[in-house]
Design an enzyme around this catalytic site. Structure first.
Site, PDB file in Angstrom:
ATOM      1  CG  ASP A  59       4.527  35.269  26.975  1.00 24.64           C
ATOM      2  OD1 ASP A  59       4.888  34.440  27.831  1.00 24.64           O
ATOM      3  OD2 ASP A  59       3.507  35.969  27.100  1.00 24.64           O
ATOM      4  CD  GLU A  83     -21.144   9.315  21.496  1.00 24.47           C
ATOM      5  OE1 GLU A  83     -20.784   8.255  20.923  1.00 24.47           O
ATOM      6  OE2 GLU A  83     -22.023   9.352  22.366  1.00 24.47           O
ATOM      7  CB  THR A 109      -0.382  40.239  27.308  1.00 24.90           C
ATOM      8  OG1 THR A 109      -1.403  39.926  28.261  1.00 24.90           O
ATOM      9  CG2 THR A 109       0.930  40.394  28.043  1.00 24.90           C
ATOM     10  CE  LYS A 112       1.112  39.549  32.221  1.00 24.79           C
ATOM     11  NZ  LYS A 112       0.858  38.828  30.983  1.00 24.79           N
ATOM     12  CG  ASP A 122      -6.034  33.232  24.126  1.00 27.47           C
ATOM     13  OD1 ASP A 122      -6.615  33.271  23.023  1.00 27.47           O
ATOM     14  OD2 ASP A 122      -6.542  32.676  25.111  1.00 27.47           O
ATOM     15  CB  SER A 123      -6.994  38.010  23.234  1.00 23.17           C
ATOM     16  OG  SER A 123      -6.285  38.604  24.319  1.00 23.17           O
ATOM     17  N   GLY A 124      -3.817  38.435  22.211  1.00 25.35           N
ATOM     18  CA  GLY A 124      -2.829  39.414  21.773  1.00 25.35           C
ATOM     19  C   GLY A 124      -2.815  40.687  22.586  1.00 25.35           C
ATOM     20  CG  ASP A 164     -23.691  11.941  19.302  1.00 20.48           C
ATOM     21  OD1 ASP A 164     -22.688  11.709  18.578  1.00 20.48           O
ATOM     22  OD2 ASP A 164     -24.007  11.230  20.269  1.00 20.48           O
ATOM     23  NE  ARG A 211      -4.038  29.851  28.276  1.00 20.89           N
ATOM     24  CZ  ARG A 211      -4.713  30.416  27.290  1.00 20.89           C
ATOM     25  NH1 ARG A 211      -4.627  31.724  27.090  1.00 20.89           N
ATOM     26  NH2 ARG A 211      -5.464  29.686  26.482  1.00 20.89           N
TER      27      ARG A 211
END
Length: 310
Positions: free
Chosen positions: A216, A36, A224, A190, A220-222, A34, A93
């Site tokens: 930086d 755990e 920026t 920005k 994360d997603s790239g 499950d 964040r």
């Protein structure tokens, strides 16, 4: 002193163990059907100074819960001192209330780690400096700047170099690197229409004809980074690279970076995904094992950690 590794980044833990010439403690970590988490430490740790290495990266909730369970197991096994070595501190964040009825998860996670039984925390490049004060236990926040400085000097011509902060909040970080390199800085102005999205409004500083390095703490997603790189090139920058401490690199980040104006993205191996993505494209990972290993050695021997950055 003993070292113990969670499952989030076993390769980094092995590199740290090799640096310290100290084997990792034999540990069994499994999942029940499950989901755990089950932890069993297969060595005697009574009275030992234990350092458990675990980034709270994707899947963040699983790795955070695993860290807490490992700490509890060590505490119940009568370890003398437990130091949570968290190369990437997730949930950082959300370090303040950004609106009504929103959490401060960085403080929540700090409380959970302390309540689980950790005596000390060692981490790297926290998203915001004030997070160090969220902990009610001693916390060492290492800086990756010296590691990046050495790599930049090896791979870039430092003349005509410009260090770029991707936002106003990162100016102190960018200035620290620029000072070590003897370079100027620029700032990307920005705004974020909503979480996970950013728009470049302006570039503060003259970037025409300069070699730019965006510095930086998290990618994360790239989005920026790629938007900033495109704007810097549009303003006349001859080259744009990026140095980022923590390579989250979620979703289509690798594809986005590969198709961007960035000549190279350099991350540390604080997150296993950054090393996995260094597949010959324009993403490269460098090891922070010597930095973390030396900090662990100094803590174990009651020596100064801050002198690492003198």
């Amino acid at each position: 002193m003993k070292l113990m590794s969670g499952t989030s980044n076993p390769e980094l833990a092995k590199q740290i163990a090799d640096y310290l010439d100290s084997p990792l403690t034999t540990t069994e970590i499994q999942r029940f059907s499950d989901g755990e988490i089950f932890v069993r430490i297969d060595e005697n740790v009574r009275g030992e100074d234990i350092f458990i290495i675990q980034s709270t990266s994707h899947p963040a909730n699983d790795h955070l819960m695993e860290l807490l369970i490992c700490i509890d197991a060590l505490k119940r096994a009568s370890a003398k001192r437990i130091t949570a070595v968290i190369p990437y501190f997730g949930y950082a964040r959300q370090d303040r209330k950004t609106g009504g009825r929103t959490p401060i998860t960085a403080k929540l996670v700090a409380n959970l780690i302390a309540e689980a039984g950790a005596d000390r925390v060692l981490t790297l490049d926290l998203h915001a400096g004030q997070i160090q004060g969220f902990f009610d236990i001693p916390t060492d926040n290492l800086f990756v700047t010296p590691v990046f400085e050495d790599d930049i000097n090896k791979h870039f011509k430092v003349d005509n170099l410009l260090v770029v902060s991707p936002d106003v909040g990162g100016v102190v970080r960018a200035r620290a690197l620029a000072t070590r390199l003897g370079a100027d800085i620029a700032i990307v102005d920005k705004r974020r229409p909503k979480a996970g999205q950013s728009e470049v409004m302006n570039i503060i500083g003259d970037v025409d004809g300069r070699r730019c390095i965006i510095f930086d703490d998290i990618v994360d997603s790239g989005g920026t980074l790629c938007n900033a790189a495109a704007e810097l090139k549009a303003r006349g920058a001859t080259e744009v690279a990026a140095y980022v401490t923590h390579g989250v690199l979620s979703g289509k980040a690798h594809e986005r970076i590969r198709n961007s104006e960035l000549t190279e993205l350099v991350c540390t191996n604080s997150i296993a995904a950054a090393s996995a993505g260094a597949d010959g494209g324009n993403v490269r990972a460098i090891s922070i094992a010597p930095l973390l290993g030396e900090a662990i050695r100094r803590i174990a021997n009651d020596e100064s950690v801050s002198k690492l950055f003198d």
